[in-house]
Design a protein around this motif. Sequence first.
Motif, short mmCIF file in Angstrom:
data_model
loop_
_atom_site.label_atom_id
_atom_site.label_comp_id
_atom_site.label_asym_id
_atom_site.label_seq_id
_atom_site.Cartn_x
_atom_site.Cartn_y
_atom_site.Cartn_z
N PHE A 37 68.20 14.93 76.79
CA PHE A 37 69.13 15.49 77.78
C PHE A 37 70.03 14.40 78.35
N SER A 38 69.47 13.22 78.58
CA SER A 38 70.27 12.10 79.06
C SER A 38 71.35 11.73 78.05
N ASN A 39 71.01 11.79 76.76
CA ASN A 39 71.98 11.49 75.71
C ASN A 39 73.11 12.52 75.74
N TYR A 40 72.76 13.78 76.00
CA TYR A 40 73.77 14.83 76.13
C TYR A 40 74.72 14.55 77.29
N LEU A 41 74.17 14.09 78.42
CA LEU A 41 74.99 13.75 79.57
C LEU A 41 75.90 12.57 79.26
N ASP A 42 75.38 11.61 78.50
CA ASP A 42 76.22 10.48 78.06
C ASP A 42 77.40 10.98 77.24
N PHE A 43 77.12 11.94 76.37
CA PHE A 43 78.17 12.51 75.52
C PHE A 43 79.26 13.17 76.37
N LEU A 44 78.84 13.79 77.48
CA LEU A 44 79.80 14.44 78.38
C LEU A 44 80.50 13.46 79.31
N GLY A 45 80.06 12.21 79.27
CA GLY A 45 80.64 11.20 80.15
C GLY A 45 80.12 11.28 81.57
N LYS A 46 78.91 11.86 81.76
CA LYS A 46 78.33 12.00 83.07
C LYS A 46 77.40 10.83 83.38
N GLU A 47 77.61 10.19 84.53
CA GLU A 47 76.74 9.11 84.95
C GLU A 47 75.35 9.68 85.23
N ASN A 48 74.33 9.05 84.68
CA ASN A 48 72.98 9.58 84.85
C ASN A 48 71.94 8.48 84.77
N ALA A 49 70.75 8.77 85.29
CA ALA A 49 69.61 7.86 85.21
C ALA A 49 68.38 8.68 84.90
N VAL A 50 67.43 8.08 84.17
CA VAL A 50 66.18 8.75 83.81
C VAL A 50 65.05 8.10 84.60
N PHE A 51 64.28 8.93 85.30
CA PHE A 51 63.20 8.40 86.14
C PHE A 51 61.85 9.02 85.77
N CYS A 52 60.84 8.15 85.74
CA CYS A 52 59.45 8.61 85.63
C CYS A 52 58.62 7.68 86.50
N VAL A 53 57.81 8.25 87.38
CA VAL A 53 57.07 7.44 88.34
C VAL A 53 56.07 6.51 87.64
N ASP A 54 55.64 6.86 86.43
CA ASP A 54 54.73 6.03 85.64
C ASP A 54 55.44 5.52 84.39
N ASN A 55 55.16 4.28 84.04
CA ASN A 55 55.72 3.73 82.81
C ASN A 55 55.16 4.47 81.60
N PRO A 56 55.98 4.78 80.62
CA PRO A 56 55.48 5.42 79.40
C PRO A 56 54.48 4.51 78.68
N SER A 57 53.52 5.11 78.01
CA SER A 57 52.57 4.35 77.21
C SER A 57 53.31 3.57 76.13
N LYS A 58 52.80 2.39 75.82
CA LYS A 58 53.42 1.58 74.76
C LYS A 58 53.36 2.29 73.41
N ASP A 59 52.43 3.25 73.28
CA ASP A 59 52.35 4.02 72.04
C ASP A 59 53.61 4.87 71.81
N PHE A 60 54.38 5.08 72.89
CA PHE A 60 55.56 5.94 72.79
C PHE A 60 56.86 5.14 72.64
N TYR A 61 56.73 3.85 72.45
CA TYR A 61 57.93 3.02 72.39
C TYR A 61 58.75 3.23 71.12
N PHE A 62 58.22 3.99 70.18
CA PHE A 62 58.99 4.29 68.98
C PHE A 62 60.12 5.29 69.26
N LEU A 63 60.06 5.98 70.41
CA LEU A 63 61.07 6.99 70.73
C LEU A 63 62.44 6.35 70.93
N PRO A 64 63.48 6.92 70.35
CA PRO A 64 64.83 6.41 70.60
C PRO A 64 65.17 6.50 72.09
N PHE A 65 65.91 5.57 72.59
CA PHE A 65 66.39 5.52 73.98
C PHE A 65 65.28 5.30 75.01
N ILE A 66 64.05 4.94 74.59
CA ILE A 66 62.94 4.85 75.54
C ILE A 66 63.22 3.85 76.66
#
Length: 328
Positions: A37-66
């Motif tokens: 969804f953040s990538n979609y907002l980037d495409f629209l030229g909308k300023e955005n930030a992604v927040f999660c109160v906990d850091n993602p597990s290192k096992d998920f670092y393969f995800l694009p844009f993590i």
Amino acid sequence: MEQKYIKINELVSEAEKILVVAHKKPDIDTLGSVLAFSNYLDFLGKENAVFCVDNPSKDFYFLPFISKVHSDVSILEDDYDLIVCLDLGDFNMSGLHLDSQIKIKSKKIINIDHHFSNNNFGFLNVIDDKAPSTTVIVYDFFNYFGFKFDSDVSTCLLSGLYSDTGSFKHSNTDSRAYEVAFSLMNSGGIVSDLSKTLFNTKKIKSLKIWAKAFENAFLTENNVLVSVITYKDLIKTGTSPEDLSGVIEYLNMVPGVSYSLLLFENEDGFLKGSLRTKNPKIDLSKIAQSLGGGGHSKASGFLCKGKLNFKTNLTIVPSDMSKKLLSF
């Protein structure tokens, strides 16, 4: 649902700065959803930030844009005029319920989710409990507006679907799940890294805590299969609650049980429970909701303040089992 998709775009178009929120203790579905969804907002030229109160597990670092995911609460000090929550059944799952952050609740919130137990906390609620994952709802939204997503976005969306269906093994794996997966793979989506990380790789310490979970399993009088892991078990094996991911699926393989429960405690004085069933007559989301959690009818969970209190009863009887001689 199309009218709600149109309303999402109206709110996005009106907003100048947007906060995209994942739930605490993030899984692949919430991460894949917020990143796409953040990538979609980037495409629209909308300023955005992604927040999660906990850091993602290192096992998920393969995800694009993590690297877009921020856990520093200082980014909440900015003036956002739209909040988009993805895969949150309750706003408290954002971790933004503290007094110092309560002002964020007064903003316009778009709530996009696939959990039946969602409490519709948003200004706009886009809930599809028939969708196998939240990423599928995001996929449908993108398709409605003809957003041409690339390999990275497809991987984010496909990863959420693959994970929430348990690599297409859970009961929520319907024909729609396969159709979306086929489309995303044709768009360059890749799940090989996810499959290897989540379903085909286990550290030795993880195997030890899994063994403890299997050893501790027992069947209650109500035909519920239960396994309990104490915080001491985690300390002894050098593991964390994340190492127990997937255990409940194996406990639920035992034939004939009403449902399965994996219960474990953490260092913060909380108990976490994972519930699974294959019984079509049982709705686990109601059990989870009664304990402050939620989820789906066949797969739910909860987190509550408390501790385990073990009690053992011992009865001495004669060899013919005719009467109780002593109980304590």
